[in-house]
Write a protein that holds these residues in place. Sequence first.
Motif, PDB file in Angstrom:
ATOM      1  N   HIS A  88      24.857  85.238  55.111  1.00  0.00           N
ATOM      2  CA  HIS A  88      23.730  86.102  54.777  1.00  0.00           C
ATOM      3  C   HIS A  88      24.157  87.094  53.705  1.00  0.00           C
ATOM      4  CE1 HIS A  88      20.301  88.684  55.249  1.00  0.00           C
ATOM      5  NE2 HIS A  88      21.029  89.686  55.684  1.00  0.00           N
TER       6      HIS A  88
ATOM      7  N   ARG B  38      21.219  91.300  48.810  1.00  0.00           N
ATOM      8  CA  ARG B  38      20.121  90.662  48.091  1.00  0.00           C
ATOM      9  C   ARG B  38      18.932  90.343  48.985  1.00  0.00           C
ATOM     10  NH1 ARG B  38      24.411  87.515  46.392  1.00  0.00           N
ATOM     11  NH2 ARG B  38      23.592  85.771  47.576  1.00  0.00           N
ATOM     12  N   GLU B  39      19.163  90.059  50.241  1.00  0.00           N
ATOM     13  CA  GLU B  39      18.101  89.549  51.108  1.00  0.00           C
ATOM     14  C   GLU B  39      17.493  90.595  52.039  1.00  0.00           C
ATOM     15  OE1 GLU B  39      19.829  86.301  53.176  1.00  0.00           O
ATOM     16  OE2 GLU B  39      20.318  85.213  51.360  1.00  0.00           O
TER      17      GLU B  39
END
Length: 82
Positions: A35, A39-40
Amino acid sequence: MSDDSGLWLLAAGPAGATALYWALYRYYRNTDKSHAFERETAIEAKPVTGTDVKVGEVRGTQQRRIDGDNTGAHRRRVGRRR
């Protein structure tokens, strides 16, 4: 008899070690499947709230230890909670 017949065996050692290292690295690091938090994940920053209250002051102490420390009782310090 040819001297080249054992040469593959000498090359197999470093090649096998390199392949094993790369396989273990990919297995434990799995960077392609991890993960990417930066960015996420969306984070909304909010202003910091709260107050600071001075609770005490220590000046000129000569004590080398803190009262009530548990550095000598290792088993009690890291014992399991029941």
